[in-house]
Design an enzyme around this catalytic site. Structure first.
Site, mmCIF file in Angstrom:
data_model
loop_
_atom_site.group_PDB
_atom_site.id
_atom_site.type_symbol
_atom_site.label_atom_id
_atom_site.label_comp_id
_atom_site.label_asym_id
_atom_site.label_seq_id
_atom_site.Cartn_x
_atom_site.Cartn_y
_atom_site.Cartn_z
ATOM 1 N N LYS A 147 0.895 -1.205 0.053
ATOM 2 C CA LYS A 147 0.087 0.134 0.053
ATOM 3 C C LYS A 147 0.940 1.237 0.051
ATOM 4 O O LYS A 147 2.020 1.023 0.613
ATOM 5 C CB LYS A 147 -1.008 -0.226 1.226
ATOM 6 C CG LYS A 147 -0.336 -0.286 2.578
ATOM 7 C CD LYS A 147 -0.034 0.738 3.615
ATOM 8 C CE LYS A 147 0.174 1.913 3.316
ATOM 9 N NZ LYS A 147 1.294 2.758 4.090
ATOM 10 N N HIS A 177 -0.705 -3.907 6.332
ATOM 11 C CA HIS A 177 -0.435 -4.877 7.549
ATOM 12 C C HIS A 177 -1.248 -4.649 8.768
ATOM 13 O O HIS A 177 -1.535 -5.374 9.431
ATOM 14 C CB HIS A 177 1.049 -4.469 7.608
ATOM 15 C CG HIS A 177 1.318 -3.355 8.461
ATOM 16 N ND1 HIS A 177 1.285 -2.129 8.115
ATOM 17 C CD2 HIS A 177 1.539 -3.220 9.900
ATOM 18 C CE1 HIS A 177 1.800 -1.277 8.780
ATOM 19 N NE2 HIS A 177 1.771 -1.931 10.117
ATOM 20 N N ASP A 234 -0.799 7.665 2.756
ATOM 21 C CA ASP A 234 0.064 6.535 3.554
ATOM 22 C C ASP A 234 -0.771 5.777 4.364
ATOM 23 O O ASP A 234 -0.456 4.500 4.698
ATOM 24 C CB ASP A 234 1.287 7.133 4.302
ATOM 25 C CG ASP A 234 2.143 6.405 4.911
ATOM 26 O OD1 ASP A 234 2.454 5.130 4.449
ATOM 27 O OD2 ASP A 234 2.714 6.757 5.884
ATOM 28 N N HIS A 239 -4.731 2.091 5.746
ATOM 29 C CA HIS A 239 -4.852 1.309 7.090
ATOM 30 C C HIS A 239 -6.311 1.852 7.724
ATOM 31 O O HIS A 239 -7.049 0.882 8.161
ATOM 32 C CB HIS A 239 -3.810 1.745 8.064
ATOM 33 C CG HIS A 239 -2.674 1.422 7.255
ATOM 34 N ND1 HIS A 239 -2.277 0.101 6.788
ATOM 35 C CD2 HIS A 239 -1.490 1.942 7.638
ATOM 36 C CE1 HIS A 239 -0.924 0.130 6.786
ATOM 37 N NE2 HIS A 239 -0.302 1.141 7.033
#
Ligand code: BG6
Length: 474
Positions: A147, A177, A234, A239
């Protein structure tokens, strides 16, 4: 289950991710006996920054010493180290990598599977994929793609197309992750293995949700990656949006990859595109002076936003997401704020009623993590005086961590086993870029904030009438 024999190829093996996570993670998997009996790890990078196999082993040893759970020493380390080799690869000359992989295959014998981990920035992904295809390294191979997947809708689509000309979708593992963290997976258990919470897990009882991942670290020398990415790409669109998927999804029919991902994708489908007026972008003081950063950089090191999910379960509930670098603390916290009862029968101390957050479920997924239910209780004494109280489940107290894996470790293992459940899919990713598009097209200006602070003041305004759970005042 133990994976089949594998050659794991890390593209970007000299980079930050390989050093911090992949090499230490693979060593931990090896020590835990979870890698196949026969495996090899081949590092790769462009010739300009390539290492010899010898230097790569040394690089891995230093990485494990700095970031690993166990020290790189003794027979287990020597055994692991003996499996590492390096092969340079450039589009004009993939020869050394091809030779290193062939050598690894020969040593293993039979036809081991290949697993490529593309630990490279999004802009470099498509060309690495092409190189792998053109040099015959995509046969019998799976691929883990980092990612952020692309940098916007058009580049994500182009990357999906490029990948699909070389790899079958069933062998593509788009990694995030956070989805491999124990206490994030536990969200699924908490919600769908228990009858306790699910009946109130909706707009009737929940007023708002916060997903908050402040980080104390600054960009730690990752200027090149960060300037091209920024916190929104990011952390948020990756996430934090994935966490939102787990928090908001409907119960899947089963836990297999298709049902799980389909339910998450439905949430993304119902997400209202980001309204730039409901976004705060921040940049820490001194960021523009970091080596490699443009002195006039507009890249955000903090992003926070309010989102709405237009479906029956969540209509009217605001979701607040926040993450940033160089903040006062590093935390991973999801907070569900519950509505107050229709009548207030008890007088509260003035300070406590101003707090206004008496019923919360707080999931702290800073591995090992805690889950806290906060409620009002009577304070002992002659008067009916209430005060907030906490019921805490602590992972570390409740379970042994002997078999715990880090996010990356769990996911690399799943990829070797061919299990895509905890990986993202093309449809979901493309939808998230669609949701992000209004912000990417017209981002509000960045607001400065002091290093070590809790970010710009406008964050307080963004979440009103609620308050950020962090920093915790009590
Ligand atoms: C990575 C980001 O994906 O996640 C980093 O690129 C960030 O910028 C990191 O620091 C945070 O991961 P964790 O597991 O340490 O919270």
């Amino acid at each position: 289950a133990t994976p089949d024999d594998h050659v794991i190829i890390i593209s970007g093996a000299t980079g930050d991710l390989a050093r911090r996570k992949l090499l230490p993670g693979l060593y931990h998997l090896a020590r835990a006996g979870l890698l196949p009996d026969r495996y090899r790890i081949v590092g790769s990078a462009p010739a300009a920054v390539a290492l010899s196999s010898e230097a790569f082993r040394e690089h891995a040893r230093e990485a494990v010493a700095e970031f690993g759970l166990a020290k790189p020493e003794g027979p287990q380390w020597l055994e692991f180290e003996s499996r590492l080799t390096f092969g340079a690869a450039d589009p004009e000359d993939p020869g050394p990598l091809v030779a290193a992989v062939q050598e690894a295959e020969r040593e293993i014998g039979g036809t081991p599977r290949l697993l490529h981990h593309l630990a490279v920035p999004p802009q470099a992904c498509a060309s690495v994929v092409q190189l792998l295809g053109a040099s015959g390294l995509a046969r019998n191979a799976g691929v883990i793609v980092e990612k952020p997947f692309g940098t916007d809708l058009a580049s994500a689509r182009a990357l999906n197309d490029a990948i699909h000309t070389v790899f079958d979708e069933s062998r593509v593992f788009r990694i995030d992750h956070f989805l491999g963290k124990e206490s994030v997976d536990n969200i699924l258990a908490l919600r769908f293995a228990n009858g306790l919470l699910e009946p109130i897990w909706n707009r009737d009882h929940i007023s708002h949700v916060q997903i908050d991942v402040p980080e104390h670290i600054d960009i730690q020398g990752r200027a090149h990656f960060f300037e091209g990415t920024g916190t929104f790409r990011d952390m948020i669109v990756t996430h934090l949006f994935q966490l939102l998927g787990f928090i908001a999804m409907e119960p899947p029919a089963t836990l297999d990859a298709n049902s799980l991902r389909a339910e998450k994708d439905k949430v993304f489908q119902s997400l209202r595109p980001v309204d730039p007026a409901r976004v705060v972008r921040g940049q820490y003081d001194g960021y523009r002076d970091e080596p490699g950063v443009d002195p006039a950089s507009d890249t955000e090191t903090l992003a926070a936003l309010r989102l709405e999910i237009d479906n029956w379960r969540w209509a009217g509930v605001s979701f607040y997401l926040r993450s940033g670098k160089a903040l006062a603390a590093s935390r991973h916290v999801i907070t569900l704020g519950f509505r107050e009862p229709p009548l207030r029968m008890f007088p509260l101390a003035a300070q406590e009623s101003a707090e206004g957050r008496h019923n919360e479920l707080v999931i702290d997924f800073n591995d090992p993590g805690t889950i806290t239910a906060r409620f009002l209780a009577k304070k002992p004494g002659p008067d009916m005086r209430l005060t907030p109280a906490d019921m805490v489940f602590d992972y570390a107290d409740s379970f042994s961590r002997d078999h715990a894996l880090e996010g990356y470790e769990r996911l690399i293992l799943d990829a070797m086993l061919g299990d895509q459940s905890l990986f993202t899919d093309a449809t979901g990713i493309e939808r998230l870029w669609e949701v992000a598009a209004p912000l990417l097209d017209s981002p509000p200006p960045v607001e400065p904030y002091a290093k070590g602070s809790w970010g710009p003041d406008s964050l307080t305004e963004l979440i009103r009438p609620y308050r950020w759970h962090l920093p915790r005042s009590s």
